[in-house]
Every structure is written in structure tokens, then in C-alpha cells.
Enzyme design. Structure first.
Site, PDB file in Angstrom:
ATOM      1  N   GLU A  15     -10.431   8.243  20.935  1.00  0.00           N
ATOM      2  CA  GLU A  15     -10.060   8.347  19.524  1.00  0.00           C
ATOM      3  C   GLU A  15     -10.105   6.930  18.956  1.00  0.00           C
ATOM      4  O   GLU A  15     -10.703   6.054  19.574  1.00  0.00           O
ATOM      5  CB  GLU A  15      -8.721   9.076  19.320  1.00  0.00           C
ATOM      6  CG  GLU A  15      -7.568   8.571  20.135  1.00  0.00           C
ATOM      7  CD  GLU A  15      -6.859   7.396  19.540  1.00  0.00           C
ATOM      8  OE1 GLU A  15      -7.237   6.253  19.909  1.00  0.00           O
ATOM      9  OE2 GLU A  15      -5.895   7.572  18.782  1.00  0.00           O
TER      10      GLU A  15
ATOM     11  N   ARG B 174      -3.955  16.475   5.877  1.00  0.00           N
ATOM     12  CA  ARG B 174      -3.210  17.042   7.008  1.00  0.00           C
ATOM     13  C   ARG B 174      -1.723  16.768   6.842  1.00  0.00           C
ATOM     14  O   ARG B 174      -0.872  17.595   7.155  1.00  0.00           O
ATOM     15  CB  ARG B 174      -3.632  16.365   8.295  1.00  0.00           C
ATOM     16  CG  ARG B 174      -4.562  17.038   9.198  1.00  0.00           C
ATOM     17  CD  ARG B 174      -4.109  18.339   9.744  1.00  0.00           C
ATOM     18  NE  ARG B 174      -5.316  18.927  10.268  1.00  0.00           N
ATOM     19  CZ  ARG B 174      -5.488  20.163  10.584  1.00  0.00           C
ATOM     20  NH1 ARG B 174      -4.516  21.022  10.423  1.00  0.00           N
ATOM     21  NH2 ARG B 174      -6.612  20.587  11.047  1.00  0.00           N
TER      22      ARG B 174
ATOM     23  N   ARG C 191       1.841   9.420  16.333  1.00  0.00           N
ATOM     24  CA  ARG C 191       0.536   9.837  15.835  1.00  0.00           C
ATOM     25  C   ARG C 191       0.275  11.272  16.275  1.00  0.00           C
ATOM     26  O   ARG C 191       0.510  11.624  17.443  1.00  0.00           O
ATOM     27  CB  ARG C 191      -0.545   8.893  16.374  1.00  0.00           C
ATOM     28  CG  ARG C 191      -1.951   9.369  16.152  1.00  0.00           C
ATOM     29  CD  ARG C 191      -2.984   8.271  16.324  1.00  0.00           C
ATOM     30  NE  ARG C 191      -4.282   8.787  16.738  1.00  0.00           N
ATOM     31  CZ  ARG C 191      -5.098   9.507  15.974  1.00  0.00           C
ATOM     32  NH1 ARG C 191      -4.759   9.816  14.730  1.00  0.00           N
ATOM     33  NH2 ARG C 191      -6.253   9.939  16.432  1.00  0.00           N
TER      34      ARG C 191
ATOM     35  N   ASP D  90     -13.253  17.931  20.223  1.00  0.00           N
ATOM     36  CA  ASP D  90     -14.638  18.021  20.685  1.00  0.00           C
ATOM     37  C   ASP D  90     -14.716  17.424  22.081  1.00  0.00           C
ATOM     38  O   ASP D  90     -13.816  16.708  22.500  1.00  0.00           O
ATOM     39  CB  ASP D  90     -15.579  17.281  19.724  1.00  0.00           C
ATOM     40  CG  ASP D  90     -15.164  15.834  19.529  1.00  0.00           C
ATOM     41  OD1 ASP D  90     -14.225  15.578  18.748  1.00  0.00           O
ATOM     42  OD2 ASP D  90     -15.748  14.960  20.185  1.00  0.00           O
TER      43      ASP D  90
ATOM     44  N   HIS E  38       0.797  -1.232   0.000  1.00  0.00           N
ATOM     45  CA  HIS E  38       0.000   0.000   0.000  1.00  0.00           C
ATOM     46  C   HIS E  38       0.829   1.281   0.000  1.00  0.00           C
ATOM     47  O   HIS E  38       0.288   2.379   0.155  1.00  0.00           O
ATOM     48  CB  HIS E  38      -0.954   0.014   1.202  1.00  0.00           C
ATOM     49  CG  HIS E  38      -1.890  -1.148   1.216  1.00  0.00           C
ATOM     50  ND1 HIS E  38      -1.582  -2.327   1.847  1.00  0.00           N
ATOM     51  CD2 HIS E  38      -3.107  -1.322   0.646  1.00  0.00           C
ATOM     52  CE1 HIS E  38      -2.570  -3.176   1.688  1.00  0.00           C
ATOM     53  NE2 HIS E  38      -3.515  -2.610   0.962  1.00  0.00           N
TER      54      HIS E  38
HETATM   55  N1  HPA Z   1     -14.855   9.747  18.957  1.00  0.00           N
HETATM   56  C1  HPA Z   1     -13.921   9.028  18.361  1.00  0.00           C
HETATM   57  N2  HPA Z   1     -12.868   9.569  17.816  1.00  0.00           N
HETATM   58  C2  HPA Z   1     -12.741  10.906  17.851  1.00  0.00           C
HETATM   59  C3  HPA Z   1     -13.695  11.686  18.461  1.00  0.00           C
HETATM   60  C4  HPA Z   1     -14.803  11.081  19.039  1.00  0.00           C
HETATM   61  O1  HPA Z   1     -15.678  11.750  19.601  1.00  0.00           O
HETATM   62  N3  HPA Z   1     -13.299  12.986  18.315  1.00  0.00           N
HETATM   63  C5  HPA Z   1     -12.145  12.970  17.650  1.00  0.00           C
HETATM   64  N4  HPA Z   1     -11.798  11.706  17.374  1.00  0.00           N
END
Ligand code: HPA
Length: 233
Positions: free
Chosen positions: A179, A24, A87, A204, A4
Site C-alpha cells: 500500500e 469513504r 488507518r 487486489d 489544511h
Molecule cells: N499498490 C499500491 N497500493 C495499493 C495497491 C497496489 O497494488 N492496491 C491497493 N493499494
């Protein structure tokens, strides 16, 4: 060339930074590395090698989730001379004191993925960060006066869970953020005798429902990338 990744031997640096999003990786290479050269376009999973303070560094997308990341990281560690994988990704906060834009170092990654259950015949494995990388990243963040959190995280196989409250159990056991890649990264690094670290910015919060506006995401992403480069160099 691996299945890959169509880089030739020597085109990938020993240290690879790994955002989930290949665009990114492109942005990262173009803004933070000198003389970046693209080494992979297979499936749009862009990878670049350039230099940072004179040292060759690569940056490559992994895609989302343990299965996608595992394909790329297995090939990087097994078929190229890669020995350090970092990462640089985003995560959702599971604790009330974590705000969007905060940076988190993943010390260990619990998971609901069965990848390691399959690998270890039903037994548990504890995927953990490289301590030297973790320590260096922590010190770099402190030196920059940044708010930094270090601890266990939850690596999930589902972004859209049928039970939207299911994260609360992991939060109750101290997971800082959620994550979808780190348990795979740390396990593969252990398998191939490499060093791995996940540096994450909170995009978030599952606690408050807040999301980082694009501008703030950019700022915290740059801070995270600078820590990663300092660790890598
Ligand atoms: N869940 C899973 N992975 C993520 C989230 C989440 O709310 N936000 C950023 N990566």
C-alpha cells in the site's frame, strides 16, 4: 485551525480513523457513527466527528501516498489533541495465500520512500505499529471468526512502477501486501508519541491479478471498520 484542517479546538476526537478516500470517511461517518458532524472540507478532505458506543471518534480522509497522509497526520497529532490514529485502507496482496477481502494488520512497514532517509540523514528507520492496538485488533478479528494476517508490509511511493515485477523482491522478504501510506503514519506517530495501526483489506492481488468486485470490497471494508471501531472504543 491548522493549515489544511479548519476544525476548531475540541472538534476532533482523540482517536481518528483514517481512510485514504475522503468519500469513504463520509460514508463511514454516516453509516457507523452516531450524530456525525463534519469538521473539515478544506481541499475536499472530509473529516467528521461522531460517537461510537458513546465515545467520540473522528474519521478523516488522508489522500493517497505518504506525502498527503503526512500533512494531515502531522496536523492532527501536532495541532489537535489526537493521540491514536488508525488507518483503514486497502492494499494489494503480495503472497499467494492472501485473497481479496482478507484483512491484514501491518506490524511494520518497509518502504522505497525517501521520506525517512531525509529525516534520518540517510539512515534507516523501522516504522512499527503500536503493539497494544495491534494485539487488540487481532483479538477482535479472532473473536469475530475472521481470517486475519499479521506481518510486515511494503509501503510504496509508486502505484504505477516502471518495472511491474519489482514487488517480487519485497514479497521474497515476507512483505504480505503493498500500500502507500503506513510507513509515514507509523513514523509520525512515533515522532509525536501517539499510537498508530494500519488495518488493511486486500482489494487486489499482484500474485493472481484478481480484483475485489465492489460488493465484496464493501463487505470486507465494513468488517475492517468494525474492528477499527472496536479497537478505538
Ligand atoms: N499498490 C499500491 N497500493 C495499493 C495497491 C497496489 O497494488 N492496491 C491497493 N493499494
Amino acid at each position: 485551525m491548522s493549515t489544511h484542517i479548519n476544525a476548531k479546538p475540541g472538534e476532533i476526537a482523540p482517536t481518528v480513523l483514517l481512510p485514504g478516500d475522503p468519500m469513504r470517511a463520509k460514508h463511514f461517518a454516516e453509516t457507523l457513527l452516531e450524530d456525525p458532524v463534519c469538521f473539515n472540507e478544506v481541499r475536499g478532505m472530509l473529516g467528521f466527528t461522531g460517537t461510537y458506543e458513546g465515545k467520540p471518534i473522528s474519521v478523516m480522509g488522508t489522500g493517497m501516498g505518504i506525502p498527503s497522509l503526512s500533512i494531515y497526520v502531522s496536523e492532527l497529532l501536532n495541532e489537535y489533541d489526537v493521540s491514536t490514529v488508525i488507518r483503514v485502507g486497502t492494499c494489494g496482496a503480495l503472497q499467494p495465500d492472501l485473497e481479496v477481502g482478507d484483512i491484514v494488520l501491518a506490524m511494520a512497514a518497509s518502504t522505497d520512500s525517501h521520506v525517512n532517509k531525509i529525516r534520518f540523514h540517510g539512515r534507516d528507520y523501522a516504522p512499527t505499529a503500536s503493539f497494544p492496538l495491534l494485539l487488540k485488533a487481532y483479538q477482535e478479528a479472532i473473536d469475530r471468526g475472521l481470517k486475519i494476517s499479521v506481518g510486515g508490509i511494503f509501503c510504496s511511493d509508486t502505484f504505477y512502477h516502471d518495472d511491474p515485477e519489482s514487488w517480487r523482491l519485497w514479497a521474497a522478504y515476507g512483505a504480505l501486501v503493498v500500500e502507500m501510506e503506513t510507513a509515514g503514519l507509523y513514523t509520525l506517530a512515533a515522532k509525536y508519541g501517539a499510537d498508530a495501526l494500519s488495518i488493511l483489506t486486500v482489494s487486489d492481488s499482484l500474485v493472481t491479478g484478481k480484483r475485489a468486485p465492489a460488493e465484496e470490497r464493501e463487505k470486507s471494508y465494513t468488517q475492517m471498520a468494525e474492528i477499527a471501531l472496536a479497537v478505538a472504543s
